[in-house]
Design a protein around this motif. Structure first.
Motif, PDB file in Angstrom:
ATOM      1  N   ASP A  76       0.836  -1.209   0.000  1.00 14.16           N
ATOM      2  CA  ASP A  76       0.000   0.000   0.000  1.00 14.16           C
ATOM      3  C   ASP A  76       0.866   1.253   0.000  1.00 14.16           C
ATOM      4  O   ASP A  76       0.624   2.191  -0.769  1.00 14.16           O
ATOM      5  CB  ASP A  76      -0.912   0.031   1.231  1.00 14.16           C
ATOM      6  CG  ASP A  76      -2.279  -0.560   0.978  1.00 14.16           C
ATOM      7  OD1 ASP A  76      -2.699  -0.620  -0.195  1.00 14.16           O
ATOM      8  OD2 ASP A  76      -2.937  -0.959   1.952  1.00 14.16           O
ATOM      9  N   LEU A  77       1.857   1.275   0.875  1.00 12.16           N
ATOM     10  CA  LEU A  77       2.760   2.422   0.940  1.00 12.16           C
ATOM     11  C   LEU A  77       3.520   2.599  -0.370  1.00 12.16           C
ATOM     12  O   LEU A  77       3.686   3.718  -0.864  1.00 12.16           O
ATOM     13  CB  LEU A  77       3.741   2.261   2.103  1.00 12.16           C
ATOM     14  CG  LEU A  77       3.135   2.297   3.496  1.00 12.16           C
ATOM     15  CD1 LEU A  77       4.199   1.956   4.535  1.00 12.16           C
ATOM     16  CD2 LEU A  77       2.522   3.647   3.774  1.00 12.16           C
ATOM     17  N   LEU A  78       3.977   1.502  -0.925  1.00 11.27           N
ATOM     18  CA  LEU A  78       4.718   1.553  -2.181  1.00 11.27           C
ATOM     19  C   LEU A  78       3.838   2.038  -3.332  1.00 11.27           C
ATOM     20  O   LEU A  78       4.264   2.853  -4.146  1.00 11.27           O
ATOM     21  CB  LEU A  78       5.296   0.169  -2.493  1.00 11.27           C
ATOM     22  CG  LEU A  78       6.267   0.062  -3.663  1.00 11.27           C
ATOM     23  CD1 LEU A  78       7.438   1.005  -3.490  1.00 11.27           C
ATOM     24  CD2 LEU A  78       6.750  -1.372  -3.800  1.00 11.27           C
ATOM     25  N   ILE A  79       2.594   1.579  -3.373  1.00 12.82           N
ATOM     26  CA  ILE A  79       1.652   2.019  -4.407  1.00 12.82           C
ATOM     27  C   ILE A  79       1.443   3.530  -4.302  1.00 12.82           C
ATOM     28  O   ILE A  79       1.436   4.243  -5.317  1.00 12.82           O
ATOM     29  CB  ILE A  79       0.315   1.258  -4.303  1.00 12.82           C
ATOM     30  CG1 ILE A  79       0.505  -0.204  -4.727  1.00 12.82           C
ATOM     31  CG2 ILE A  79      -0.772   1.921  -5.140  1.00 12.82           C
ATOM     32  CD1 ILE A  79      -0.661  -1.118  -4.369  1.00 12.82           C
ATOM     33  N   GLU A  80       1.288   4.030  -3.079  1.00 10.47           N
ATOM     34  CA  GLU A  80       1.107   5.469  -2.895  1.00 10.47           C
ATOM     35  C   GLU A  80       2.331   6.253  -3.347  1.00 10.47           C
ATOM     36  O   GLU A  80       2.209   7.292  -3.988  1.00 10.47           O
ATOM     37  CB  GLU A  80       0.800   5.780  -1.430  1.00 10.47           C
ATOM     38  CG  GLU A  80      -0.609   5.408  -1.031  1.00 10.47           C
ATOM     39  CD  GLU A  80      -0.933   5.840   0.385  1.00 10.47           C
ATOM     40  OE1 GLU A  80      -0.502   6.934   0.785  1.00 10.47           O
ATOM     41  OE2 GLU A  80      -1.624   5.073   1.068  1.00 10.47           O
ATOM     42  N   MET A  81       3.519   5.762  -3.024  1.00 17.44           N
ATOM     43  CA  MET A  81       4.747   6.445  -3.434  1.00 17.44           C
ATOM     44  C   MET A  81       4.877   6.487  -4.952  1.00 17.44           C
ATOM     45  O   MET A  81       5.252   7.509  -5.525  1.00 17.44           O
ATOM     46  CB  MET A  81       5.966   5.750  -2.817  1.00 17.44           C
ATOM     47  CG  MET A  81       6.092   5.955  -1.331  1.00 17.44           C
ATOM     48  SD  MET A  81       7.473   5.029  -0.609  1.00 17.44           S
ATOM     49  CE  MET A  81       8.851   5.697  -1.512  1.00 17.44           C
ATOM     50  N   VAL A  82       4.567   5.384  -5.607  1.00 20.93           N
ATOM     51  CA  VAL A  82       4.664   5.330  -7.059  1.00 20.93           C
ATOM     52  C   VAL A  82       3.610   6.241  -7.694  1.00 20.93           C
ATOM     53  O   VAL A  82       3.896   6.950  -8.669  1.00 20.93           O
ATOM     54  CB  VAL A  82       4.537   3.871  -7.571  1.00 20.93           C
ATOM     55  CG1 VAL A  82       4.416   3.821  -9.077  1.00 20.93           C
ATOM     56  CG2 VAL A  82       5.734   3.052  -7.123  1.00 20.93           C
TER      57      VAL A  82
END
Length: 64
Positions: free
Chosen positions: A34-40
């Motif tokens: 989830d965090l990675l998706i938001e960063m991308v």
């Protein structure tokens, strides 16, 4: 070379959907994804930094 954030986001979201388990490891992995998706997504929609334009100095006009 520039990154293809939209393609990366699709693959990360697909990995998220494969982790359907109710175990702690699956939940932790989904939270991290989830965090990675938001960063991308933020990187995908970030505007490039614009440079400042200098305008020529205007002279004060004398009234007629």
């Amino acid at each position: 070379m520039t990154s293809d954030f939209s393609a990366a986001r699709i693959h990360i979201e697909r990995a998220y959907h494969y982790l359907r388990g109710n175990d702690g490891t699956s939940r932790s992995a989904c939270e991290a994804l989830d965090l990675l998706i938001e960063m991308v997504a933020e990187a995908q929609h970030r505007c490039p930094e614009a440079g400042a334009l200098e305008f020529p100095q205007t002279t004060v006009r004398q009234p007629l």
